[in-house]
Design an enzyme around this catalytic site. Structure first.
Site, PDB file in Angstrom:
ATOM      1  N   LYS A 242       4.941  -1.901  -2.237  1.00 40.21           N
ATOM      2  CA  LYS A 242       5.737  -2.697  -3.090  1.00 40.21           C
ATOM      3  C   LYS A 242       7.355  -2.969  -2.659  1.00 40.21           C
ATOM      4  O   LYS A 242       7.595  -1.502  -2.709  1.00 40.21           O
ATOM      5  CB  LYS A 242       5.550  -2.349  -4.467  1.00 40.21           C
ATOM      6  CG  LYS A 242       6.613  -3.081  -5.485  1.00 40.21           C
ATOM      7  CD  LYS A 242       6.622  -2.735  -6.987  1.00 40.21           C
ATOM      8  CE  LYS A 242       7.488  -3.336  -7.779  1.00 40.21           C
ATOM      9  NZ  LYS A 242       7.535  -3.045  -9.254  1.00 40.21           N
TER      10      LYS A 242
ATOM     11  N   ASP B 251      14.805  -5.440  -8.879  1.00 40.50           N
ATOM     12  CA  ASP B 251      14.035  -5.980 -10.075  1.00 40.50           C
ATOM     13  C   ASP B 251      14.704  -6.177 -11.112  1.00 40.50           C
ATOM     14  O   ASP B 251      14.799  -5.051 -11.931  1.00 40.50           O
ATOM     15  CB  ASP B 251      12.895  -5.218 -10.257  1.00 40.50           C
ATOM     16  CG  ASP B 251      11.715  -5.688 -11.392  1.00 40.50           C
ATOM     17  OD1 ASP B 251      11.937  -6.828 -11.874  1.00 40.50           O
ATOM     18  OD2 ASP B 251      11.102  -4.806 -11.792  1.00 40.50           O
TER      19      ASP B 251
ATOM     20  N   LYS C 148      15.540  -7.424 -17.760  1.00 37.07           N
ATOM     21  CA  LYS C 148      15.441  -6.055 -18.367  1.00 37.07           C
ATOM     22  C   LYS C 148      16.841  -5.868 -18.921  1.00 37.07           C
ATOM     23  O   LYS C 148      17.853  -6.659 -18.904  1.00 37.07           O
ATOM     24  CB  LYS C 148      15.381  -5.160 -17.086  1.00 37.07           C
ATOM     25  CG  LYS C 148      14.086  -5.086 -16.391  1.00 37.07           C
ATOM     26  CD  LYS C 148      14.358  -4.017 -15.306  1.00 37.07           C
ATOM     27  CE  LYS C 148      13.064  -3.835 -14.643  1.00 37.07           C
ATOM     28  NZ  LYS C 148      11.752  -3.367 -15.308  1.00 37.07           N
TER      29      LYS C 148
ATOM     30  N   ASP D 134      13.150   0.119  -6.515  1.00 36.68           N
ATOM     31  CA  ASP D 134      11.878  -0.560  -6.881  1.00 36.68           C
ATOM     32  C   ASP D 134      11.066  -1.191  -5.379  1.00 36.68           C
ATOM     33  O   ASP D 134      10.029  -1.711  -5.332  1.00 36.68           O
ATOM     34  CB  ASP D 134      12.059  -1.884  -7.584  1.00 36.68           C
ATOM     35  CG  ASP D 134      10.906  -2.118  -8.456  1.00 36.68           C
ATOM     36  OD1 ASP D 134      10.203  -1.157  -8.780  1.00 36.68           O
ATOM     37  OD2 ASP D 134      10.772  -3.243  -9.048  1.00 36.68           O
TER      38      ASP D 134
ATOM     39  N   ASP E 278       8.588  -9.582 -15.711  1.00 39.43           N
ATOM     40  CA  ASP E 278       9.201  -8.288 -15.327  1.00 39.43           C
ATOM     41  C   ASP E 278       7.807  -7.554 -14.663  1.00 39.43           C
ATOM     42  O   ASP E 278       7.825  -6.267 -14.278  1.00 39.43           O
ATOM     43  CB  ASP E 278       9.623  -7.660 -16.294  1.00 39.43           C
ATOM     44  CG  ASP E 278      10.372  -6.521 -15.921  1.00 39.43           C
ATOM     45  OD1 ASP E 278      10.818  -6.162 -14.581  1.00 39.43           O
ATOM     46  OD2 ASP E 278      11.067  -5.529 -16.813  1.00 39.43           O
TER      47      ASP E 278
ATOM     48  N   GLU F 125       6.102  -8.112 -12.023  1.00 32.10           N
ATOM     49  CA  GLU F 125       6.237  -8.606 -10.889  1.00 32.10           C
ATOM     50  C   GLU F 125       5.520  -8.071  -9.773  1.00 32.10           C
ATOM     51  O   GLU F 125       4.783  -8.713  -8.638  1.00 32.10           O
ATOM     52  CB  GLU F 125       7.583  -9.066 -10.380  1.00 32.10           C
ATOM     53  CG  GLU F 125       8.553  -7.918  -9.816  1.00 32.10           C
ATOM     54  CD  GLU F 125       8.662  -6.838 -10.484  1.00 32.10           C
ATOM     55  OE1 GLU F 125       8.530  -6.853 -11.598  1.00 32.10           O
ATOM     56  OE2 GLU F 125       9.029  -5.565 -10.132  1.00 32.10           O
TER      57      GLU F 125
ATOM     58  N   ARG G  19       2.922  -5.982  -9.499  1.00 26.44           N
ATOM     59  CA  ARG G  19       1.424  -6.299  -8.965  1.00 26.44           C
ATOM     60  C   ARG G  19       1.064  -7.750  -8.563  1.00 26.44           C
ATOM     61  O   ARG G  19       0.091  -7.626  -7.965  1.00 26.44           O
ATOM     62  CB  ARG G  19       0.754  -6.097 -10.506  1.00 26.44           C
ATOM     63  CG  ARG G  19       1.157  -7.129 -11.660  1.00 26.44           C
ATOM     64  CD  ARG G  19       0.699  -6.646 -12.900  1.00 26.44           C
ATOM     65  NE  ARG G  19       1.396  -5.658 -13.501  1.00 26.44           N
ATOM     66  CZ  ARG G  19       1.504  -5.267 -14.653  1.00 26.44           C
ATOM     67  NH1 ARG G  19       0.296  -5.454 -15.516  1.00 26.44           N
ATOM     68  NH2 ARG G  19       2.257  -4.206 -15.263  1.00 26.44           N
TER      69      ARG G  19
HETATM   70  N1  BES Z   1       9.718  -1.886 -11.461  1.00 25.08           N
HETATM   71  C1  BES Z   1       9.088  -1.757 -12.713  1.00 25.08           C
HETATM   72  C2  BES Z   1       8.567  -0.470 -13.215  1.00 25.08           C
HETATM   73  C3  BES Z   1       9.410   0.559 -13.206  1.00 25.08           C
HETATM   74  C4  BES Z   1       9.922   0.963 -14.211  1.00 25.08           C
HETATM   75  C5  BES Z   1      10.053   1.302 -11.946  1.00 25.08           C
HETATM   76  C6  BES Z   1      10.838   2.140 -14.373  1.00 25.08           C
HETATM   77  C7  BES Z   1      10.779   2.463 -12.012  1.00 25.08           C
HETATM   78  C8  BES Z   1      11.126   2.903 -13.121  1.00 25.08           C
HETATM   79  C9  BES Z   1       8.247  -2.772 -12.812  1.00 25.08           C
HETATM   80  O1  BES Z   1       8.268  -3.858 -12.186  1.00 25.08           O
HETATM   81  C10 BES Z   1       8.198  -3.429 -14.527  1.00 25.08           C
HETATM   82  O2  BES Z   1       9.295  -3.725 -14.764  1.00 25.08           O
HETATM   83  N2  BES Z   1       7.146  -3.052 -14.881  1.00 25.08           N
HETATM   84  C11 BES Z   1       7.059  -3.348 -16.556  1.00 25.08           C
HETATM   85  C12 BES Z   1       5.651  -3.806 -16.852  1.00 25.08           C
HETATM   86  C13 BES Z   1       5.572  -4.654 -18.093  1.00 25.08           C
HETATM   87  C14 BES Z   1       6.342  -5.718 -18.260  1.00 25.08           C
HETATM   88  C15 BES Z   1       4.176  -4.761 -18.528  1.00 25.08           C
HETATM   89  C16 BES Z   1       7.324  -2.003 -17.427  1.00 25.08           C
HETATM   90  O3  BES Z   1       6.824  -1.065 -16.806  1.00 25.08           O
HETATM   91  O4  BES Z   1       7.968  -2.292 -18.591  1.00 25.08           O
HETATM   92 ZN    ZN Z   2       9.311  -3.762 -10.502  1.00 22.40          ZN
HETATM   93 MN    MN Z   3       9.545  -5.504 -13.043  1.00 20.32          MN
END
Ligand code: BES
Ligand code: ZN
Ligand code: MN
Length: 535
Positions: free
Chosen positions: A300, A305, A312, A323, A382, A384, A386
């Site tokens: 990824k 992000d 966010k 990210d 967010d 994204e 996946r």
């Molecule tokens: N890149 C983030 C996940 C992340 C969080 C990486 C903290 C490193 C540190 C990912 O794209 C994300 O935002 N995931 C969301 C998913 C949710 C919206 C289902 C998350 O974990 O909040």
């Molecule tokens: Zn992300």
């Molecule tokens: Mn995200």
């Protein structure tokens, strides 16, 4: 890995920074050399002489005793006074004032002898280096940390890993440096011992460890560079350089090619950014006798992000420059594998783009169609990673990957579940997953399998599409993994969530604040040690 023939030295190029990846050769390089030498304690001329001492060592080795006589008994005194206890990670520096050939002597605590293992050796090497650098040493000598039952070549690998990773700093943008921002000073490390047969193995191990750790430093640099510099195009430049140096095939797809391949999910994520998405494909072909056995490594690579329309919160958003750590890990592993040259075929696929809010961005409510035809309802922009990975996994399979590992900073939920120590795994194949766990163990990178019962996938059912892109707040790391599973056809696959392990706010023995380069060595060990049936 270049070897300097005259000395039989193992050279590591410490790429300390690189702030313009579009122009080549702008990375500041410093060299550190490592080499085994047959020497006794008293014979070594060096700025810093490191002596390893176990916790609860009642008697000092005879050569240490002899050295201590010349040092007027300072070592013994430090121990009887309880100043130095040999605790793991403890270091004490003695000024030798011309009494011995080394300018300084550093006592290095090794902890309890029965606990000495690869990870303790890595940490000890890094700590010794740190103590040496405090004295601005240019040369350092340390013992080969051996004990019965350890393999000399592997010990060499651990030593080189610890030294190289421990020498890393990211100071590219600090014009005015304070005391904590010292550039590495040590340029040469001698690993001393007596047994010549062991020495040969140590040298081989040192070379391997240097290759592995160099891949880690590449990944750290990629993560630590700011997102205005390390954008998809800059990542492509670095990937190309790695491929070129290793003689691997290299290909990059842009928006048009991705459209032709129907990568609707990936393109949806990239739609909001002014920076065009890129998909990099690299191939290492080291096993022509088993052409169909191809390990696919998928990363990824969100160079930033923001969350997109589902923006966010501001606090901590800067960390989302990291990210792309999954992509960085895959590239770092490919760099290492290009030098280690294992008997295996590896296909790397990394998906690079930004997730930004804008008038062209994808929105909650959109339905995207992935390369394999599955439709996905977007409920949160967010989630994204996946989506990008779904198309990358499909493409890796189309290109022939017969088994897969994907690496991603995928979920905050994984950080909640496992904290910053272990990466979370989700898999469809226990044996393949165990291979990843084992490789992680060898690398000192904990990997923890999460339960991946089919029942969890219920949370991903959409009213209007084949899948929805979020599974609710419960078991978020697992549902994210199971989302990816929907894009893997019948073949072994492991998803590695490095959201909690790829970035550290606390410096550790061989890590500094920022990118850790996690998963580079796990992937490299996995490929290097992988023996499929029939080999
Ligand atoms: N890149 C983030 C996940 C992340 C969080 C990486 C903290 C490193 C540190 C990912 O794209 C994300 O935002 N995931 C969301 C998913 C949710 C919206 C289902 C998350 O974990 O909040
Ligand atoms: Zn992300
Ligand atoms: Mn995200």
């Amino acid at each position: 890995m270049k070897k300097e023939k005259d000395y039989g030295m193992i050279q590591v190029t410490r790429k300390l920074s690189g702030n313009n990846y579009r122009q080549k050769n702008l990375e500041v390089c410093k060299l550190m050399q490592m080499q085994w030498v047959k020497e006794s304690l008293e014979g070594i001329t060096t700025d810093v002489l490191v002596i390893g001492i176990y916790e609860e060592a009642n008697v000092l080795d005879t050569d240490v005793q002899r050295l201590d006589v010349k040092l007027s008994g300072q070592i013994a005194e430090m121990m009887t006074e309880g100043i130095f206890k040999g605790k793991e990670g403890q270091t004490e520096t003695i000024f030798s004032q011309g009494q011995v050939t080394a300018k300084r002597v550093v006592l290095l605590g090794l902890g309890k002898e029965e606990k000495l293992n690869g990870e303790v050796i890595r940490k000890a090497a890094a700590q010794a280096l740190k103590a040496a650098e405090k004295t601005k040493a240019v040369t350092m000598a340390m013992p080969v940390l051996m004990k019965e039952g350890l393999n000399a070549r592997e010990v060499g690998t651990y030593l080189a890993e610890g030294l190289t990773m421990g020498s890393y700093r990211f100071l590219a943008y600090k014009k005015k440096k304070d005391d904590n921002d010292q550039e590495p000073t040590v340029q040469k490390v001698l690993l001393y011992g007596q047994d010549e047969q062991v020495g040969e193995q140590i040298d081989k191990g040192l070379e391997e460890g240097a290759c592995l750790a160099q891949g880690v430093l590449t990944a750290r640099n990629l993560v630590n560079e700011p997102p205005n510099v390390m954008d998809p195009e800059a990542m492509v430049c670095k990937a190309e350089e790695i491929a070129r140096e290793a003689g691997m095939s290299f290909e990059v797809l842009g928006r048009e090619e991705m459209k032709d391949l129907n990568m609707g999910c990936f393109l949806g994520v990239a739609a909001g950014s002014a920076k065009p998405p890129k998909l990099v494909v690299m191939k290492y072909e080291g096993n022509p006798d088993a052409k169909d056995e191809i390990i696919g490594l998928v990363g990824k690579g969100l160079t930033f992000d923001s969350g997109g329309i589902s923006l966010k919160p501001g606090a901590g958003m800067d960390e989302m420059k990291g990210d792309m750590a999954g992509a960085a890990a895959v590239l770092g592993a490919m760099e290492a594998l290009g030098k280690l040259k294992p008997v295996a075929n590896v296909l790397a696929v990394v998906g690079l783009c930004e997730n930004m809010p804008s008038g062209t961005a994808y929105r909650p409510g959109d339905i995207l169609t992935s390369m394999n035809g599955k439709t996905v309802e977007i409920l949160n922009t967010d989630a994204e990673g996946r989506l990008v990975l779904a198309d990358c996994l499909c493409y890796a399979q189309q290109l022939g990957a017969s088994r897969l590992v994907n690496v991603a900073t995928l979920t905050g939920a994984c950080v909640i579940a496992l904290g910053n120590h272990a990466s979370g795994l989700v898999s469809n194949d226990e044996q393949w997953q165990q291979s990843v766990v084992d490789a992680g163990k060898k690398a000192g990178e904990a990997c923890w399998p999460l339960p991946a019962y089919d029942e969890y996938a219920e949370q991903l059912k959409s009213d209007v599409a084949d899948l929805q892109n979020i599974g609710g707040k419960e078991a978020g790391a697992i549902t994210a993994g199971l989302f990816l599973k929907a894009f893997v056809d019948d073949r072994p696959w492991v998803h590695m969530d490095i959201a909690g392990t790829s970035y550290t706010k606390k410096p550790k023995a061989y890590q500094v604040k920022g990118g850790t380069g996690v998963a580079v060595r796990t992937l490299a060990y996995l490929v290097n040690d992988w023996k499929h049936e029939g080999v």
